[in-house]
Design a protein around this motif. Structure first.
Motif, PDB file in Angstrom:
ATOM      1  N   GLU A 104      -5.977   0.493  42.763  1.00 27.37           N
ATOM      2  CA  GLU A 104      -7.003  -0.114  43.600  1.00 27.37           C
ATOM      3  C   GLU A 104      -6.575  -0.109  45.068  1.00 27.37           C
ATOM      4  O   GLU A 104      -5.388  -0.131  45.378  1.00 27.37           O
ATOM      5  CB  GLU A 104      -7.278  -1.570  43.184  1.00 27.37           C
TER       6      GLU A 104
ATOM      7  N   CYS B  12     -11.103   2.352  43.313  1.00 23.73           N
ATOM      8  CA  CYS B  12     -10.195   2.435  42.168  1.00 23.73           C
ATOM      9  C   CYS B  12     -10.070   3.903  41.793  1.00 23.73           C
ATOM     10  O   CYS B  12     -11.021   4.494  41.263  1.00 23.73           O
ATOM     11  CB  CYS B  12     -10.717   1.625  41.003  1.00 23.73           C
TER      12      CYS B  12
ATOM     13  N   TRP C 195     -14.735  -3.902  37.011  1.00 21.92           N
ATOM     14  CA  TRP C 195     -14.022  -4.684  38.013  1.00 21.92           C
ATOM     15  C   TRP C 195     -13.965  -6.135  37.524  1.00 21.92           C
ATOM     16  O   TRP C 195     -14.974  -6.673  37.048  1.00 21.92           O
ATOM     17  CB  TRP C 195     -14.730  -4.634  39.366  1.00 21.92           C
TER      18      TRP C 195
ATOM     19  N   ARG D 205     -11.908 -10.105  38.491  1.00 20.75           N
ATOM     20  CA  ARG D 205     -11.201 -10.822  39.553  1.00 20.75           C
ATOM     21  C   ARG D 205     -10.566 -12.084  38.990  1.00 20.75           C
ATOM     22  O   ARG D 205     -11.026 -12.633  37.988  1.00 20.75           O
ATOM     23  CB  ARG D 205     -12.140 -11.170  40.706  1.00 20.75           C
TER      24      ARG D 205
ATOM     25  N   ARG E 195      -9.267 -15.001  34.615  1.00 23.38           N
ATOM     26  CA  ARG E 195      -9.836 -13.747  35.072  1.00 23.38           C
ATOM     27  C   ARG E 195     -11.287 -13.660  34.621  1.00 23.38           C
ATOM     28  O   ARG E 195     -11.604 -14.014  33.481  1.00 23.38           O
ATOM     29  CB  ARG E 195      -9.036 -12.579  34.506  1.00 23.38           C
TER      30      ARG E 195
ATOM     31  N   ASN F 260      -7.905 -11.953  43.488  1.00 19.31           N
ATOM     32  CA  ASN F 260      -7.283 -10.649  43.289  1.00 19.31           C
ATOM     33  C   ASN F 260      -8.230  -9.840  42.405  1.00 19.31           C
ATOM     34  O   ASN F 260      -8.633 -10.311  41.336  1.00 19.31           O
ATOM     35  CB  ASN F 260      -5.919 -10.808  42.623  1.00 19.31           C
ATOM     36  N   TYR F 261      -8.604  -8.672  42.881  1.00 19.38           N
ATOM     37  CA  TYR F 261      -9.579  -7.849  42.175  1.00 19.38           C
ATOM     38  C   TYR F 261      -8.876  -6.712  41.448  1.00 19.38           C
ATOM     39  O   TYR F 261      -8.043  -6.003  42.040  1.00 19.38           O
ATOM     40  CB  TYR F 261     -10.614  -7.287  43.148  1.00 19.38           C
ATOM     41  N   TYR F 262      -9.226  -6.553  40.183  1.00 17.67           N
ATOM     42  CA  TYR F 262      -8.614  -5.537  39.334  1.00 17.67           C
ATOM     43  C   TYR F 262      -9.674  -4.581  38.810  1.00 17.67           C
ATOM     44  O   TYR F 262     -10.776  -5.014  38.462  1.00 17.67           O
ATOM     45  CB  TYR F 262      -7.937  -6.183  38.126  1.00 17.67           C
TER      46      TYR F 262
ATOM     47  N   TRP G 226      -5.320  -1.223  33.081  1.00 22.28           N
ATOM     48  CA  TRP G 226      -5.593  -2.088  34.234  1.00 22.28           C
ATOM     49  C   TRP G 226      -4.801  -1.607  35.445  1.00 22.28           C
ATOM     50  O   TRP G 226      -3.681  -1.114  35.306  1.00 22.28           O
ATOM     51  CB  TRP G 226      -5.194  -3.531  33.918  1.00 22.28           C
TER      52      TRP G 226
ATOM     53  N   GLY H 246      -4.206  -4.459  41.053  1.00 23.50           N
ATOM     54  CA  GLY H 246      -4.990  -5.457  41.772  1.00 23.50           C
ATOM     55  C   GLY H 246      -4.925  -5.277  43.276  1.00 23.50           C
ATOM     56  O   GLY H 246      -3.966  -4.731  43.821  1.00 23.50           O
ATOM     57  N   THR H 247      -5.969  -5.753  43.938  1.00 26.05           N
ATOM     58  CA  THR H 247      -6.012  -5.770  45.396  1.00 26.05           C
ATOM     59  C   THR H 247      -6.611  -7.101  45.823  1.00 26.05           C
ATOM     60  O   THR H 247      -7.602  -7.561  45.247  1.00 26.05           O
ATOM     61  CB  THR H 247      -6.816  -4.571  45.946  1.00 26.05           C
ATOM     62  N   GLN H 248      -5.995  -7.721  46.802  1.00 27.95           N
ATOM     63  CA  GLN H 248      -6.378  -9.076  47.198  1.00 27.95           C
ATOM     64  C   GLN H 248      -7.554  -9.045  48.170  1.00 27.95           C
ATOM     65  O   GLN H 248      -7.552  -8.287  49.147  1.00 27.95           O
ATOM     66  CB  GLN H 248      -5.201  -9.800  47.851  1.00 27.95           C
TER      67      GLN H 248
END
Length: 119
Positions: A6, A22, A36, A38, A45, A93-95, A109, A112-114
């Motif tokens: 991501e 992604c 997606w 989060r 989550r 945090n997005y996954y 998975w 993650g990106t914040q």
């Protein structure tokens, strides 16, 4: 194996926009659906959005419907999440995740990106 990376997270003011990416690699041809999710601090989550790799069918959580758009670029093996009208409660945090077959849990998975939305 499918590897997911991501990018695109960051700090944005409420009402602003971000686009997450992604990038998928590996056995991407066997992927049925991309999603997606989060997770905010102290919370479980939660599902955000998903898209079927072959026909583009999308699904959204009620909390983001009308504000977020999931899309894919098959040639680039990349899934995007365009987030508009961001709210402080979108901070998490997005996954991204890959589902290989319908009816089974997401198999792979990303890290993650914040995303942080300031009020």
């Amino acid at each position: 194996q499918v590897q997911l990376v991501e990018s695109g997270g960051g700090l944005v003011q409420a009402g602003g926009s971000l686009r997450l990416s992604c990038a998928a690699s590996g056995r991407t041809f066997s992927t049925y659906r991309m999603g997606w999710f989060r997770q905010a601090p102290g919370k479980v989550r939660e599902f955000v959005a998903s898209i079927n790799w072959s026909d583009g069918t999308t699904n959204y959580a009620n909390s983001v419907k009308g504000r977020f758009t999931i899309s894919r670029d098959n040639a680039k093996n990349t899934v995007y999440l365009l987030m508009n009208s961001l709210k402080p409660e979108d901070t998490a945090n997005y996954y991204c995740a890959a589902m290989l077959r319908l009816g089974v849990p997401y198999d792979y998975w990303g890290q993650g990106t914040q995303v942080t939305v300031s009020s």
